[in-house]
Write a protein that holds these residues in place. Structure first.
Motif, PDB file in Angstrom:
ATOM      1  N   GLY A  92      43.714  28.647  35.321  1.00  0.00           N
ATOM      2  CA  GLY A  92      42.953  27.415  35.135  1.00  0.00           C
ATOM      3  C   GLY A  92      41.730  27.354  36.033  1.00  0.00           C
ATOM      4  N   GLN A  93      41.882  27.825  37.271  1.00  0.00           N
ATOM      5  CA  GLN A  93      40.745  27.823  38.194  1.00  0.00           C
ATOM      6  C   GLN A  93      39.662  28.804  37.748  1.00  0.00           C
ATOM      7  OE1 GLN A  93      43.033  28.633  41.717  1.00  0.00           O
ATOM      8  NE2 GLN A  93      43.212  26.469  42.277  1.00  0.00           N
ATOM      9  N   ILE A  94      40.070  29.940  37.212  1.00  0.00           N
ATOM     10  CA  ILE A  94      39.091  30.903  36.686  1.00  0.00           C
ATOM     11  C   ILE A  94      38.327  30.293  35.507  1.00  0.00           C
ATOM     12  CG2 ILE A  94      38.829  33.124  35.512  1.00  0.00           C
ATOM     13  CD1 ILE A  94      41.197  34.122  37.195  1.00  0.00           C
ATOM     14  N   ASP A  95      39.027  29.534  34.673  1.00  0.00           N
ATOM     15  CA  ASP A  95      38.357  28.851  33.560  1.00  0.00           C
ATOM     16  C   ASP A  95      37.278  27.901  34.073  1.00  0.00           C
ATOM     17  OD1 ASP A  95      39.973  30.169  31.774  1.00  0.00           O
ATOM     18  OD2 ASP A  95      41.376  28.498  31.507  1.00  0.00           O
ATOM     19  N   VAL A  96      37.586  27.181  35.149  1.00  0.00           N
ATOM     20  CA  VAL A  96      36.615  26.242  35.725  1.00  0.00           C
ATOM     21  C   VAL A  96      35.399  26.988  36.259  1.00  0.00           C
ATOM     22  CG1 VAL A  96      36.224  24.506  37.520  1.00  0.00           C
ATOM     23  CG2 VAL A  96      38.379  24.526  36.252  1.00  0.00           C
ATOM     24  N   VAL A  97      35.646  28.130  36.922  1.00  0.00           N
ATOM     25  CA  VAL A  97      34.527  28.940  37.425  1.00  0.00           C
ATOM     26  C   VAL A  97      33.624  29.359  36.265  1.00  0.00           C
ATOM     27  CG1 VAL A  97      33.899  31.140  38.493  1.00  0.00           C
ATOM     28  CG2 VAL A  97      35.746  29.768  39.466  1.00  0.00           C
ATOM     29  N   ALA A 143      38.975  39.172  37.069  1.00  0.00           N
ATOM     30  CA  ALA A 143      40.111  38.374  37.554  1.00  0.00           C
ATOM     31  C   ALA A 143      41.122  38.146  36.434  1.00  0.00           C
ATOM     32  CB  ALA A 143      39.610  37.035  38.099  1.00  0.00           C
ATOM     33  N   ARG A 144      40.644  37.885  35.239  1.00  0.00           N
ATOM     34  CA  ARG A 144      41.561  37.681  34.112  1.00  0.00           C
ATOM     35  C   ARG A 144      42.321  38.966  33.799  1.00  0.00           C
ATOM     36  NH1 ARG A 144      37.427  34.017  30.520  1.00  0.00           N
ATOM     37  NH2 ARG A 144      38.162  31.979  31.241  1.00  0.00           N
ATOM     38  N   ASP A 145      41.647  40.089  33.859  1.00  0.00           N
ATOM     39  CA  ASP A 145      42.329  41.371  33.611  1.00  0.00           C
ATOM     40  C   ASP A 145      43.439  41.601  34.622  1.00  0.00           C
ATOM     41  OD1 ASP A 145      40.737  41.909  31.445  1.00  0.00           O
ATOM     42  OD2 ASP A 145      39.350  43.219  32.536  1.00  0.00           O
ATOM     43  N   LEU A 146      43.179  41.280  35.889  1.00  0.00           N
ATOM     44  CA  LEU A 146      44.199  41.481  36.919  1.00  0.00           C
ATOM     45  C   LEU A 146      45.395  40.571  36.705  1.00  0.00           C
ATOM     46  CD1 LEU A 146      41.975  41.870  40.122  1.00  0.00           C
ATOM     47  CD2 LEU A 146      43.405  43.625  39.075  1.00  0.00           C
ATOM     48  N   LEU A 147      45.138  39.304  36.341  1.00  0.00           N
ATOM     49  CA  LEU A 147      46.242  38.377  36.090  1.00  0.00           C
ATOM     50  C   LEU A 147      47.077  38.855  34.907  1.00  0.00           C
ATOM     51  CD1 LEU A 147      44.656  34.838  36.575  1.00  0.00           C
ATOM     52  CD2 LEU A 147      46.221  36.033  38.096  1.00  0.00           C
ATOM     53  N   ALA A 148      46.400  39.392  33.877  1.00  0.00           N
ATOM     54  CA  ALA A 148      47.129  39.883  32.712  1.00  0.00           C
ATOM     55  C   ALA A 148      47.919  41.142  33.045  1.00  0.00           C
ATOM     56  CB  ALA A 148      46.147  40.168  31.571  1.00  0.00           C
ATOM     57  N   LYS A 149      47.373  41.977  33.916  1.00  0.00           N
ATOM     58  CA  LYS A 149      48.047  43.224  34.310  1.00  0.00           C
ATOM     59  C   LYS A 149      49.285  42.929  35.136  1.00  0.00           C
ATOM     60  CE  LYS A 149      47.251  47.399  37.066  1.00  0.00           C
ATOM     61  NZ  LYS A 149      46.278  48.123  37.926  1.00  0.00           N
ATOM     62  N   ILE A 166      28.037  23.517  44.226  1.00  0.00           N
ATOM     63  CA  ILE A 166      28.988  22.922  45.185  1.00  0.00           C
ATOM     64  C   ILE A 166      30.386  22.845  44.565  1.00  0.00           C
ATOM     65  CG2 ILE A 166      29.588  20.807  46.418  1.00  0.00           C
ATOM     66  CD1 ILE A 166      26.577  20.344  46.805  1.00  0.00           C
ATOM     67  N   GLU A 167      30.461  22.450  43.298  1.00  0.00           N
ATOM     68  CA  GLU A 167      31.762  22.432  42.616  1.00  0.00           C
ATOM     69  C   GLU A 167      32.358  23.832  42.553  1.00  0.00           C
ATOM     70  OE1 GLU A 167      32.409  20.101  39.047  1.00  0.00           O
ATOM     71  OE2 GLU A 167      30.458  19.158  39.350  1.00  0.00           O
ATOM     72  N   LEU A 168      31.486  24.818  42.323  1.00  0.00           N
ATOM     73  CA  LEU A 168      31.946  26.205  42.332  1.00  0.00           C
ATOM     74  C   LEU A 168      32.605  26.558  43.653  1.00  0.00           C
ATOM     75  CD1 LEU A 168      29.201  28.411  40.594  1.00  0.00           C
ATOM     76  CD2 LEU A 168      31.656  28.450  40.123  1.00  0.00           C
ATOM     77  N   LYS A 169      31.946  26.194  44.742  1.00  0.00           N
ATOM     78  CA  LYS A 169      32.489  26.530  46.070  1.00  0.00           C
ATOM     79  C   LYS A 169      33.846  25.872  46.283  1.00  0.00           C
ATOM     80  CE  LYS A 169      29.739  26.550  49.609  1.00  0.00           C
ATOM     81  NZ  LYS A 169      29.878  27.976  49.981  1.00  0.00           N
ATOM     82  N   VAL A 170      34.003  24.638  45.797  1.00  0.00           N
ATOM     83  CA  VAL A 170      35.273  23.927  45.973  1.00  0.00           C
ATOM     84  C   VAL A 170      36.402  24.633  45.219  1.00  0.00           C
ATOM     85  CG1 VAL A 170      36.530  21.796  45.484  1.00  0.00           C
ATOM     86  CG2 VAL A 170      34.208  21.688  46.411  1.00  0.00           C
TER      87      VAL A 170
END
Length: 295
Positions: free
Chosen positions: A163-168, A236-242, A278-282
């Motif tokens: 979910g956090q990757i989606d936000v990024v 990051a998504r590839d690593l989570l899937a792996k 700034i939202e990205l950094k959070v």
């Protein structure tokens, strides 16, 4: 392979023959795999094998493995000290004309210190080997139980991280589509800055002017940062899937996320881009904090 967190717990009790044993495993976050053992006296022979087996199951985490072992009452045997008995009998014969010549009774012999000793019968090699096998099999089952717990938490972490990757990715798109990045907007902004420079009382020579324009144009361009953010999102998504022990790699990606967001904020000349940065950094800080829990 599934994701694992680095926190977990397991306890397993068992019995073989007159021995009762219990394993207790605890795991918390760690940079690598650090196994700390607490074994009862007389079982140091198991240490190397215990470390090997835990190393086959876990890749990271500070793991404390404790074994408790209790022995029930074993078989007792009487050990006769023949030398002491012979000495007692010789003394009785020598003093036969001075003391009661009645035959010695068993209870009398038992009361004489050193003649008869009672001790637990020593266990054979087969019994010790059976105990070792039972204890190590128990370790395997306890480790599997803790691994299952860590995988359950890892699955939940994977959902949060996804979910956090989606936000990024969404915030990177906001930056990419911001009107301030359009060629017309950049051109107008540069023209205004150049006009300000030309009106300066100190004046600018042509070479200096070209250098300043080139610098402004470079600072206005955040295309590379956006492209790198997208590439990091895909990685990051590839690593989570792996799955598997990917915590360190995801931590590195979190650092790269942070680097790109810092650059976007420093180059930004738009309130909307700055707010998105700034939202990205959070969210990146939250992502990195969760990644610290992954194996």
């Amino acid at each position: 392979m599934t994701l694992q967190s680095m926190t977990g717990f397991a306890r397993l009790d068992g019995q073989i023959g007159r021995y009762q044993w219990a394993w207790e495993l605890r795991s918390v976050n760690g940079k690598g795999l650090d196994v700390r053992l607490r074994l009862p006296p007389g079982t140091d022979r198991l240490e190397a094998e215990v470390r090997r087996r835990l190393g086959q199951v876990f890749a990271r985490g500070n793991i404390q493995a404790s074994l408790s072992l209790q022995a029930g009452v074993g078989r007792v045997e009487a050990v006769i000290n023949d030398a002491a008995l012979d000495a007692v009998m010789a003394l009785r014969q020598r003093l036969g004309d001075r003391i009661d010549p009645a035959p010695l009774k068993l209870d009398t012999l038992l009361s004489i210190r050193g003649v008869v000793d009672f001790k637990e019968e020593a266990e054979g090699d087969g019994e010790a080997e059976a105990l070792d096998r039972a204890v190590l099999d128990g370790l395997d089952k306890a480790a599997a139980s803790m691994k299952s717990m860590r995988q359950g938490e890892g699955e939940a972490l994977g959902f949060v991280l996804g979910g956090q990757i989606d936000v990024v990715e969404q915030l990177a798109l906001v930056v990419e589509l911001d009107p301030s990045r359009s060629p017309d907007q950049i051109r107008a902004r540069l023209e205004g800055q150049i006009a300000t420079l030309l009106e300066s009382p100190q004046g600018f020579d042509r070479d200096r002017l070209y250098a300043e324009v080139a610098l402004m144009a470079t600072k206005a361009d955040i295309r590379e940062e956006i492209d790198r953010l997208k590439a990091h999102v895909a990685a990051a998504r590839d690593l989570l899937a792996k799955g598997g022990p990917v915590g360190r790699k995801l931590d590195f990606i979190a650092q790269e996320f942070n680097r790109e967001s810092n650059t976007i904020c420093s180059k930004s000349n738009s309130a909307a881009v700055t707010a998105a940065g700034i939202e990205l950094k959070v969210v990146i800080d939250q992502f990195r904090e969760q990644v610290q829990n992954l194996e």
